[in-house]
Motif scaffolding. Structure first.
Motif, PDB file in Angstrom:
ATOM      1  N   TYR A  11       0.677  -1.052  -0.076  1.00  0.00           N
ATOM      2  CA  TYR A  11      -0.004   0.047  -0.160  1.00  0.00           C
ATOM      3  C   TYR A  11       0.749   1.298   0.034  1.00  0.00           C
ATOM      4  CZ  TYR A  11      -4.314  -2.748   0.922  1.00  0.00           C
ATOM      5  OH  TYR A  11      -5.352  -3.461   0.649  1.00  0.00           O
ATOM      6  N   LYS A  12       2.003   1.208   0.762  1.00  0.00           N
ATOM      7  CA  LYS A  12       2.896   2.417   0.740  1.00  0.00           C
ATOM      8  C   LYS A  12       3.528   2.625  -0.698  1.00  0.00           C
ATOM      9  CE  LYS A  12       3.698   2.563   5.529  1.00  0.00           C
ATOM     10  NZ  LYS A  12       4.713   2.673   6.617  1.00  0.00           N
ATOM     11  N   LYS A  13       3.835   1.485  -1.571  1.00  0.00           N
ATOM     12  CA  LYS A  13       4.266   1.526  -2.829  1.00  0.00           C
ATOM     13  C   LYS A  13       3.327   2.297  -3.710  1.00  0.00           C
ATOM     14  CE  LYS A  13       6.716  -1.350  -6.219  1.00  0.00           C
ATOM     15  NZ  LYS A  13       7.196  -2.540  -6.617  1.00  0.00           N
ATOM     16  N   LEU A  14       2.135   1.622  -3.378  1.00  0.00           N
ATOM     17  CA  LEU A  14       1.054   2.011  -4.329  1.00  0.00           C
ATOM     18  C   LEU A  14       0.893   3.713  -4.138  1.00  0.00           C
ATOM     19  CD1 LEU A  14      -1.848   1.734  -6.210  1.00  0.00           C
ATOM     20  CD2 LEU A  14      -2.880   1.385  -4.024  1.00  0.00           C
ATOM     21  N   PHE A  15       0.955   3.988  -2.860  1.00  0.00           N
ATOM     22  CA  PHE A  15       0.780   5.713  -2.709  1.00  0.00           C
ATOM     23  C   PHE A  15       2.100   6.280  -2.835  1.00  0.00           C
ATOM     24  CE2 PHE A  15      -3.135   4.624  -1.483  1.00  0.00           C
ATOM     25  CZ  PHE A  15      -3.976   5.577  -1.182  1.00  0.00           C
ATOM     26  N   ASN A  16       3.132   5.659  -2.953  1.00  0.00           N
ATOM     27  CA  ASN A  16       4.586   6.129  -3.014  1.00  0.00           C
ATOM     28  C   ASN A  16       4.846   7.060  -1.919  1.00  0.00           C
ATOM     29  OD1 ASN A  16       7.050   6.648  -4.392  1.00  0.00           O
ATOM     30  ND2 ASN A  16       6.523   8.318  -5.400  1.00  0.00           N
TER      31      ASN A  16
ATOM     32  N   ASP B 157       6.914   7.679   7.711  1.00  0.00           N
ATOM     33  CA  ASP B 157       6.524   8.925   8.302  1.00  0.00           C
ATOM     34  C   ASP B 157       5.727   9.838   7.661  1.00  0.00           C
ATOM     35  OD1 ASP B 157       8.187   7.715  10.320  1.00  0.00           O
ATOM     36  OD2 ASP B 157      10.037   8.878   9.798  1.00  0.00           O
ATOM     37  N   THR B 158       4.889   9.407   6.695  1.00  0.00           N
ATOM     38  CA  THR B 158       3.956  10.342   5.926  1.00  0.00           C
ATOM     39  C   THR B 158       2.798  10.653   6.915  1.00  0.00           C
ATOM     40  OG1 THR B 158       4.589   9.344   4.040  1.00  0.00           O
ATOM     41  CG2 THR B 158       2.642  10.481   4.032  1.00  0.00           C
TER      42      THR B 158
ATOM     43  N   THR C 255      -2.293  12.655  -1.805  1.00  0.00           N
ATOM     44  CA  THR C 255      -1.918  11.352  -2.636  1.00  0.00           C
ATOM     45  C   THR C 255      -3.169  10.580  -3.165  1.00  0.00           C
ATOM     46  OG1 THR C 255       0.217  11.475  -1.549  1.00  0.00           O
ATOM     47  CG2 THR C 255      -0.224   9.569  -2.888  1.00  0.00           C
ATOM     48  N   TYR C 256      -4.089  10.428  -2.028  1.00  0.00           N
ATOM     49  CA  TYR C 256      -5.147   9.857  -2.384  1.00  0.00           C
ATOM     50  C   TYR C 256      -6.147  10.195  -3.234  1.00  0.00           C
ATOM     51  CZ  TYR C 256      -9.856   8.095  -1.261  1.00  0.00           C
ATOM     52  OH  TYR C 256     -11.249   7.559  -1.459  1.00  0.00           O
TER      53      TYR C 256
ATOM     54  N   HIS D 125      -7.687   3.675   3.373  1.00  0.00           N
ATOM     55  CA  HIS D 125      -8.252   3.650   4.624  1.00  0.00           C
ATOM     56  C   HIS D 125      -7.317   2.647   5.682  1.00  0.00           C
ATOM     57  CE1 HIS D 125     -12.214   5.215   4.078  1.00  0.00           C
ATOM     58  NE2 HIS D 125     -12.259   4.786   2.761  1.00  0.00           N
ATOM     59  N   PHE D 126      -6.595   1.716   5.001  1.00  0.00           N
ATOM     60  CA  PHE D 126      -5.880   0.763   5.749  1.00  0.00           C
ATOM     61  C   PHE D 126      -4.518   1.635   6.240  1.00  0.00           C
ATOM     62  CE2 PHE D 126      -1.887  -1.480   6.076  1.00  0.00           C
ATOM     63  CZ  PHE D 126      -2.313  -2.534   7.080  1.00  0.00           C
ATOM     64  N   LEU D 127      -3.873   2.741   5.538  1.00  0.00           N
ATOM     65  CA  LEU D 127      -2.974   3.572   5.662  1.00  0.00           C
ATOM     66  C   LEU D 127      -3.379   4.769   6.788  1.00  0.00           C
ATOM     67  CD1 LEU D 127      -0.904   3.983   2.357  1.00  0.00           C
ATOM     68  CD2 LEU D 127      -0.188   2.515   4.206  1.00  0.00           C
ATOM     69  N   VAL D 128      -4.478   5.144   6.551  1.00  0.00           N
ATOM     70  CA  VAL D 128      -4.841   6.053   7.638  1.00  0.00           C
ATOM     71  C   VAL D 128      -5.239   5.370   9.095  1.00  0.00           C
ATOM     72  CG1 VAL D 128      -6.795   7.225   8.533  1.00  0.00           C
ATOM     73  CG2 VAL D 128      -6.196   7.479   5.827  1.00  0.00           C
ATOM     74  N   SER D 129      -5.503   4.085   8.968  1.00  0.00           N
ATOM     75  CA  SER D 129      -5.704   3.379  10.376  1.00  0.00           C
ATOM     76  C   SER D 129      -4.405   3.029  11.117  1.00  0.00           C
ATOM     77  CB  SER D 129      -6.498   2.168  10.073  1.00  0.00           C
ATOM     78  OG  SER D 129      -5.770   0.978   9.363  1.00  0.00           O
ATOM     79  N   VAL D 130      -3.272   2.956  10.301  1.00  0.00           N
ATOM     80  CA  VAL D 130      -2.051   2.663  10.823  1.00  0.00           C
ATOM     81  C   VAL D 130      -1.054   3.826  10.883  1.00  0.00           C
ATOM     82  CG1 VAL D 130      -2.076   0.319  10.172  1.00  0.00           C
ATOM     83  CG2 VAL D 130      -0.757   1.893   8.635  1.00  0.00           C
ATOM     84  N   ALA D 131      -1.579   5.134  10.464  1.00  0.00           N
ATOM     85  CA  ALA D 131      -0.851   6.320  10.607  1.00  0.00           C
ATOM     86  C   ALA D 131      -0.505   6.643  12.042  1.00  0.00           C
ATOM     87  CB  ALA D 131      -1.496   7.355   9.838  1.00  0.00           C
ATOM     88  N   PRO D 132       0.709   7.344  12.054  1.00  0.00           N
ATOM     89  CA  PRO D 132       1.225   7.759  13.465  1.00  0.00           C
ATOM     90  C   PRO D 132       0.175   8.644  14.133  1.00  0.00           C
ATOM     91  CG  PRO D 132       2.969   7.883  12.045  1.00  0.00           C
ATOM     92  CD  PRO D 132       1.895   7.438  11.269  1.00  0.00           C
ATOM     93  N   GLU D 133      -0.455   9.399  13.345  1.00  0.00           N
ATOM     94  CA  GLU D 133      -1.647  10.373  13.997  1.00  0.00           C
ATOM     95  C   GLU D 133      -2.657   9.683  14.559  1.00  0.00           C
ATOM     96  OE1 GLU D 133      -0.201  11.054  11.057  1.00  0.00           O
ATOM     97  OE2 GLU D 133       0.115  13.282  10.420  1.00  0.00           O
ATOM     98  N   THR D 134      -3.307   8.762  13.765  1.00  0.00           N
ATOM     99  CA  THR D 134      -4.324   7.991  14.165  1.00  0.00           C
ATOM    100  C   THR D 134      -4.158   7.072  15.547  1.00  0.00           C
ATOM    101  OG1 THR D 134      -5.070   7.936  11.747  1.00  0.00           O
ATOM    102  CG2 THR D 134      -5.953   6.109  13.387  1.00  0.00           C
ATOM    103  N   ILE D 135      -2.899   6.351  15.395  1.00  0.00           N
ATOM    104  CA  ILE D 135      -2.373   5.659  16.562  1.00  0.00           C
ATOM    105  C   ILE D 135      -2.213   6.401  17.781  1.00  0.00           C
ATOM    106  CG2 ILE D 135      -0.407   4.413  17.467  1.00  0.00           C
ATOM    107  CD1 ILE D 135      -0.153   3.225  14.757  1.00  0.00           C
TER     108      ILE D 135
END
Length: 149
Positions: free
Chosen positions: A7-12, A16-17, A25-26, A60-70
């Motif tokens: 997913y990180k590769k898809l979004f490039n 620490d984004t 990007t989305y 949705h996955f990347l938002v759920s594991v983002a440092p701000e969300t955590i």
């Protein structure tokens, strides 16, 4: 971890984004791969539908594991991991899914088989998880919990 990296590769994006960059990007990817752009070409239309679903899932996955969300959900997570016992668990590949007695479920990414074996063979699983899993691996609240609520 394959899923996270794909997913990180898809979004490039890198590790620490922030959410603002992830959102822009989305939006750009959705504009590029929106099925309505390819209405005249059926083959491209089908490909765009698949790609747009993948982009939405990845976001949705990347938002759920983002440092701000955590960080925003840290109090709830800490409360769950300190006050609720382990009700059930599943391990597949490098994904460990732990259900707690309060009804919440968390997914831990990158948990190797040897750590899982130590966890299930431990006479005090909760204690082992608290020391070796809860704060050592990337995690997110599972969708199963959101559906059940």
């Amino acid at each position: 971890m394959k899923r996270v990296n794909a997913y990180k590769k898809l979004f490039n994006v890198d590790q620490d984004t922030d959410l603002k960059k992830l959102k822009s990007t989305y939006r750009n990817l959705v504009k590029e791969w929106h099925p309505d752009k390819f209405q005249s070409d059926d083959e491209k239309f089908a490909e765009a539908e698949i790609k747009s679903r993948e982009i939405i899932d990845a976001y949705h996955f990347l938002v759920s594991v983002a440092p701000e969300t955590i960080e925003a959900n840290l109090e709830e997570y800490t409360s769950t991991t300190t006050q609720s016992g382990i009700a059930d668990y599943k391990h597949k590949g490098l994904l460990l899914e732990i259900s707690f007695t309060n009804g919440t479920t968390y997914e831990y990414f990158g948990v190797p088989r040897n750590v899982f074996n130590k966890f299930i063979n431990s006479d005090k699983q909760y204690r082992f998880a608290k020391r070796s899993i809860f704060n050592s691996y990337l995690y997110r609240k599972s969708k199963k919990d959101a559906i059940a609520a």
